[in-house]
Design a protein around this motif. Structure first.
Motif, mmCIF file in Angstrom:
data_model
loop_
_atom_site.group_PDB
_atom_site.id
_atom_site.type_symbol
_atom_site.label_atom_id
_atom_site.label_comp_id
_atom_site.label_asym_id
_atom_site.label_seq_id
_atom_site.Cartn_x
_atom_site.Cartn_y
_atom_site.Cartn_z
ATOM 1 N N ASP A 1 -16.670 -0.123 -30.835
ATOM 2 C CA ASP A 1 -17.718 0.683 -30.218
ATOM 3 C C ASP A 1 -18.155 0.121 -28.874
ATOM 4 O O ASP A 1 -18.597 0.862 -28.002
ATOM 5 N N ARG A 2 -18.019 -1.200 -28.706
ATOM 6 C CA ARG A 2 -18.496 -1.845 -27.492
ATOM 7 C C ARG A 2 -17.616 -3.051 -27.175
ATOM 8 O O ARG A 2 -17.159 -3.758 -28.084
ATOM 9 N N VAL A 3 -17.406 -3.282 -25.881
ATOM 10 C CA VAL A 3 -16.701 -4.475 -25.407
ATOM 11 C C VAL A 3 -17.608 -5.200 -24.425
ATOM 12 O O VAL A 3 -18.164 -4.571 -23.505
ATOM 13 N N ARG A 4 -17.761 -6.489 -24.628
ATOM 14 C CA ARG A 4 -18.559 -7.317 -23.721
ATOM 15 C C ARG A 4 -17.633 -8.263 -22.966
ATOM 16 O O ARG A 4 -16.746 -8.888 -23.572
ATOM 17 N N GLY A 5 -17.853 -8.371 -21.658
ATOM 18 C CA GLY A 5 -17.026 -9.263 -20.847
ATOM 19 C C GLY A 5 -17.800 -9.754 -19.649
ATOM 20 O O GLY A 5 -18.813 -9.175 -19.254
ATOM 21 N N ASP A 6 -17.316 -10.832 -19.043
ATOM 22 C CA ASP A 6 -17.997 -11.378 -17.873
ATOM 23 C C ASP A 6 -17.502 -10.692 -16.603
ATOM 24 O O ASP A 6 -16.764 -9.697 -16.643
ATOM 25 N N LYS A 7 -17.896 -11.228 -15.449
ATOM 26 C CA LYS A 7 -17.622 -10.584 -14.168
ATOM 27 C C LYS A 7 -16.131 -10.469 -13.870
ATOM 28 O O LYS A 7 -15.726 -9.610 -13.081
ATOM 29 N N ALA A 8 -15.324 -11.334 -14.477
ATOM 30 C CA ALA A 8 -13.884 -11.292 -14.194
ATOM 31 C C ALA A 8 -13.253 -9.973 -14.618
ATOM 32 O O ALA A 8 -12.191 -9.604 -14.105
ATOM 33 N N TYR A 9 -13.889 -9.233 -15.535
ATOM 34 C CA TYR A 9 -13.311 -7.996 -16.057
ATOM 35 C C TYR A 9 -13.933 -6.751 -15.433
ATOM 36 O O TYR A 9 -13.635 -5.636 -15.862
ATOM 37 N N SER A 10 -14.775 -6.938 -14.426
ATOM 38 C CA SER A 10 -15.409 -5.799 -13.785
ATOM 39 C C SER A 10 -14.481 -5.187 -12.745
ATOM 40 O O SER A 10 -14.247 -5.760 -11.680
ATOM 41 N N SER A 11 -13.916 -4.049 -13.064
ATOM 42 C CA SER A 11 -13.065 -3.323 -12.122
ATOM 43 C C SER A 11 -13.105 -1.847 -12.488
ATOM 44 O O SER A 11 -13.423 -1.468 -13.626
ATOM 45 N N ARG A 12 -12.776 -1.001 -11.515
ATOM 46 C CA ARG A 12 -12.755 0.434 -11.787
ATOM 47 C C ARG A 12 -11.743 0.790 -12.859
ATOM 48 O O ARG A 12 -11.993 1.627 -13.726
ATOM 49 N N ASP A 13 -10.584 0.158 -12.800
ATOM 50 C CA ASP A 13 -9.538 0.480 -13.772
ATOM 51 C C ASP A 13 -9.980 0.130 -15.192
ATOM 52 O O ASP A 13 -9.755 0.898 -16.135
ATOM 53 N N ASN A 14 -10.598 -1.036 -15.355
ATOM 54 C CA ASN A 14 -11.021 -1.448 -16.695
ATOM 55 C C ASN A 14 -12.131 -0.548 -17.221
ATOM 56 O O ASN A 14 -12.129 -0.172 -18.408
ATOM 57 N N ARG A 15 -13.073 -0.197 -16.372
ATOM 58 C CA ARG A 15 -14.155 0.678 -16.831
ATOM 59 C C ARG A 15 -13.635 2.087 -17.133
ATOM 60 O O ARG A 15 -14.069 2.729 -18.094
ATOM 61 N N ALA A 16 -12.681 2.559 -16.320
ATOM 62 C CA ALA A 16 -12.089 3.869 -16.596
ATOM 63 C C ALA A 16 -11.298 3.840 -17.902
ATOM 64 O O ALA A 16 -11.308 4.810 -18.676
ATOM 65 N N TYR A 17 -10.621 2.729 -18.163
ATOM 66 C CA TYR A 17 -9.877 2.581 -19.421
ATOM 67 C C TYR A 17 -10.825 2.686 -20.618
ATOM 68 O O TYR A 17 -10.513 3.369 -21.607
#
Length: 314
Positions: free
Chosen positions: A206-222
């Motif tokens: 239901d939810r994924v938590r990650g730090d700043k290294a995973y902040s990207s448009r592609d990851n959020r769109a995924y």
């Protein structure tokens, strides 16, 4: 007498039925407990295989069984069975939210494992190389045997998912120089928590938590495509870029500070893992054997969380 770092009686009873042969007379395997304790001693102490104490039997037997069970996914099958029992509603360690249908959140991070000089020098292709197994899949685009050069020297990187009880769920290995963000989708795609009885495995938290290294448009769109809530911190440069664009920059992504505080579960998971010296420093030449070491230590983490030891009576 159970020595330090060895399986307790309760832990052994938990995994004994899950092992091939069960050590029965006439079977291929025998004396599983002594051999597994030898594997755990080596994982905890980080000693070379020939330096195993004599009480664990011939070191060749211990090494060969660990190598074979790493190749044929026996270790992985044991870990999956522990996860299945947790999902089925084990009162001592059910996966958070699965039985009660509360929110199921996972936490993602990576950790680098410095490779010992003995881990280098393996031939590029070994005869009879086993195929990749889930739970420890190979990612070789930038280096053979998941070894690469980074600022710390020869390293491997482990990209992992943990639950809120700081237990490893799934991971991938890669060369040490591989970035975190490109591994975001592959790690989540490999998440499979099988359930007891019929039904598809759980693969969409239901939810994924990650730090700043995973902040990207592609990851959020995924995550949006899969209907997964994102709790991922945004770095300062992305915030400034959005502000400079004005209205064209769009709205800032939603961010829940309370949820983000719970991301420390994956860091605690890494701390548990790296208590084993053969994890914090990689000694295995072959990636599939290193993943076997990761899996057997993950089994110990799950056993310590789910198996309740009998209280001592005076």
């Amino acid at each position: 007498m159970v020595r330090r770092h060895e399986l307790t009686d309760a832990q052994w009873r938990k995994i004994e039925p899950l092992l091939p042969g069960n050590g029965k007379p006439g079977e291929q395997w025998a004396d599983h407990r002594r051999v597994i304790n030898g594997v755990l001693f080596r994982a905890r102490a980080g000693v070379p295989w020939p330096d195993l104490p004599k009480r664990y039997g011939p070191w060749q037997t211990v090494y060969e069984r660990h190598r074979r069970w790493s190749a044929d996914a026996t270790w992985q099958a044991v870990l999956e069975e522990l996860q299945i029992e947790a999902d089925a509603g084990d009162p001592d360690g059910a996966l958070a939210g699965q039985a009660s249908r509360q929110e199921w959140a996972v936490n993602i991070d990576s950790t680098s494992c410095r490779a010992h000089q003995h881990a280098a020098g393996a031939p590029s292709q070994a005869p009879g190389r086993p195929p990749a197994k889930r739970g420890g899949a190979r990612e070789e685009a930038e280096g053979p045997e998941a070894l690469g050069r980074s600022r710390g020297g020869l390293t491997s990187k482990v990209h992992l998912l943990s639950d809120d009880r700081a237990r490893p769920l799934h991971w991938l290995t890669s060369p040490g120089q591989r970035g975190d963000s490109p591994m975001f989708a592959p790690v989540l795609d490999g998440l499979r928590i099988r359930r007891r009885g019929p039904g598809r495995p759980y693969s969409r938290p239901d939810r994924v938590r990650g730090d700043k290294a995973y902040s990207s448009r592609d990851n959020r769109a995924y995550l949006r495509r899969r209907g997964i809530e994102a709790t991922i911190a945004q770095p300062d440069d992305q915030r400034l870029h959005r502000k400079h664009r004005g209205r064209a920059g769009g709205r800032p992504p939603a961010f829940d500070k309370v949820q983000y505080r719970r991301r420390n579960a994956v860091e605690r998971c890494v701390n548990k893992w790296k208590r084993f010296r053969a994890v914090s420093t990689r000694y295995d030449k072959r990636d599939y054997i290193f993943n076997g070491t990761l899996t057997v230590t993950a089994i110990v983490i799950w056993l310590r969380d789910t198996v309740q030891e009998p209280s001592e009576t005076t």
